[in-house]
Design an enzyme around this catalytic site. Structure first.
Site, mmCIF file in Angstrom:
data_model
loop_
_atom_site.group_PDB
_atom_site.id
_atom_site.type_symbol
_atom_site.label_atom_id
_atom_site.label_comp_id
_atom_site.label_asym_id
_atom_site.label_seq_id
_atom_site.Cartn_x
_atom_site.Cartn_y
_atom_site.Cartn_z
ATOM 1 N N HIS A 147 1.065 5.136 1.041
ATOM 2 C CA HIS A 147 0.467 6.191 1.870
ATOM 3 C C HIS A 147 0.549 7.507 1.103
ATOM 4 O O HIS A 147 1.606 7.847 0.555
ATOM 5 C CB HIS A 147 1.263 6.381 3.166
ATOM 6 C CG HIS A 147 1.212 5.221 4.117
ATOM 7 N ND1 HIS A 147 0.381 5.190 5.208
ATOM 8 C CD2 HIS A 147 1.907 4.057 4.149
ATOM 9 C CE1 HIS A 147 0.573 4.055 5.878
ATOM 10 N NE2 HIS A 147 1.493 3.355 5.254
ATOM 11 N N HIS A 207 0.839 -1.205 0.000
ATOM 12 C CA HIS A 207 0.000 0.000 0.000
ATOM 13 C C HIS A 207 0.864 1.241 0.000
ATOM 14 O O HIS A 207 1.912 1.277 0.623
ATOM 15 C CB HIS A 207 -0.953 0.019 1.197
ATOM 16 C CG HIS A 207 -0.276 -0.174 2.518
ATOM 17 N ND1 HIS A 207 0.085 -1.418 3.005
ATOM 18 C CD2 HIS A 207 0.134 0.722 3.456
ATOM 19 C CE1 HIS A 207 0.671 -1.278 4.176
ATOM 20 N NE2 HIS A 207 0.726 0.015 4.478
HETATM 21 P P1 AMP Z 1 1.675 0.290 7.427
HETATM 22 O O1 AMP Z 1 2.257 0.606 8.772
HETATM 23 O O2 AMP Z 1 2.443 0.920 6.311
HETATM 24 O O3 AMP Z 1 1.442 -1.188 7.230
HETATM 25 O O4 AMP Z 1 0.290 1.034 7.398
HETATM 26 C C1 AMP Z 1 -0.938 0.418 7.581
HETATM 27 C C2 AMP Z 1 -1.954 1.529 7.625
HETATM 28 O O5 AMP Z 1 -3.229 0.951 7.462
HETATM 29 C C3 AMP Z 1 -1.976 2.304 8.945
HETATM 30 O O6 AMP Z 1 -1.773 3.688 8.687
HETATM 31 C C4 AMP Z 1 -3.369 2.020 9.504
HETATM 32 O O7 AMP Z 1 -3.926 3.125 10.170
HETATM 33 C C5 AMP Z 1 -4.143 1.667 8.244
HETATM 34 N N1 AMP Z 1 -5.291 0.793 8.458
HETATM 35 C C6 AMP Z 1 -5.316 -0.383 9.112
HETATM 36 N N2 AMP Z 1 -6.553 -0.919 9.085
HETATM 37 C C7 AMP Z 1 -7.318 -0.059 8.371
HETATM 38 C C8 AMP Z 1 -8.692 -0.038 7.973
HETATM 39 N N3 AMP Z 1 -9.530 -1.024 8.324
HETATM 40 N N4 AMP Z 1 -9.147 1.010 7.260
HETATM 41 C C9 AMP Z 1 -8.313 2.012 6.917
HETATM 42 N N5 AMP Z 1 -7.015 2.046 7.236
HETATM 43 C C10 AMP Z 1 -6.513 1.038 7.960
#
Ligand code: AMP
Ligand code: ZN
Length: 139
Positions: A102, A100
């Site tokens: 950001h 993903h």
């Molecule tokens: P990472 O640390 O790069 O794996 O980021 C994962 C991101 O996903 C974090 O910023 C979380 O806040 C976000 N996240 C996790 N679960 C959800 C969800 N159900 N809906 C939207 N964002 C999410």
């Protein structure tokens, strides 16, 4: 689709999300714990773990999609700039193991700081330089 993957479930609509954009290969939604107003995530619809196993055929469209979404986020939030970033691997802060990107809108004086810099000796830098060049020669 990885069975227990939360982002695969979001793409399929099995878990609700604040979806902001979708095209053939990508899905974008607002981050549930935003770093800043308008923080969003863009994910490939096909499950892959990080940038290294990202489908080659979708790479160019990924950049295009990032640009489309970032432009809308900047307009919608009135941001002065934005960060685009990807965590690859747990040591890099990746919590969700579905690739993903950001997108984080930035505002002048928003108090978010960039990463701190480190210093290494000239010997360490030279050795590292040599090792990296050596790896890339093999490519
Ligand atoms: P990472 O640390 O790069 O794996 O980021 C994962 C991101 O996903 C974090 O910023 C979380 O806040 C976000 N996240 C996790 N679960 C959800 C969800 N159900 N809906 C939207 N964002 C999410
Ligand atoms: Zn997944």
């Amino acid at each position: 689709m990885s069975q227990d993957c939360i982002f695969c479930k979001i793409v399929k609509g099995e878990i609700p999300s604040q979806k902001i954009y979708e095209n053939k290969d990508f899905f974008a939604f607002l981050d549930i714990k935003p770093i800043n107003k308008g923080h969003a995530l863009i994910v490939p619809k096909v499950h892959c773990e990080n940038i290294l196993d990202f489908p080659k055929a979708e790479e160019t469209d990924f950049i295009e999609t990032i640009k489309v979404v970032a432009k809308a986020l900047v307009k919608a939030t009135g941001a002065d700039g934005f960060n685009v970033g990807m965590n690859n691997g747990e040591a890099a802060g990746q919590v969700v193991l579905h690739a993903h990107m950001h997108i984080i809108p930035r505002f002048k004086g928003d108090g978010l700081h960039t990463w701190p810099h480190k210093e290494f000796s000239k010997e360490e830098m030279d050795e590292l330089h040599r090792k990296v060049l050596n790896e890339l020669i093999k490519e």
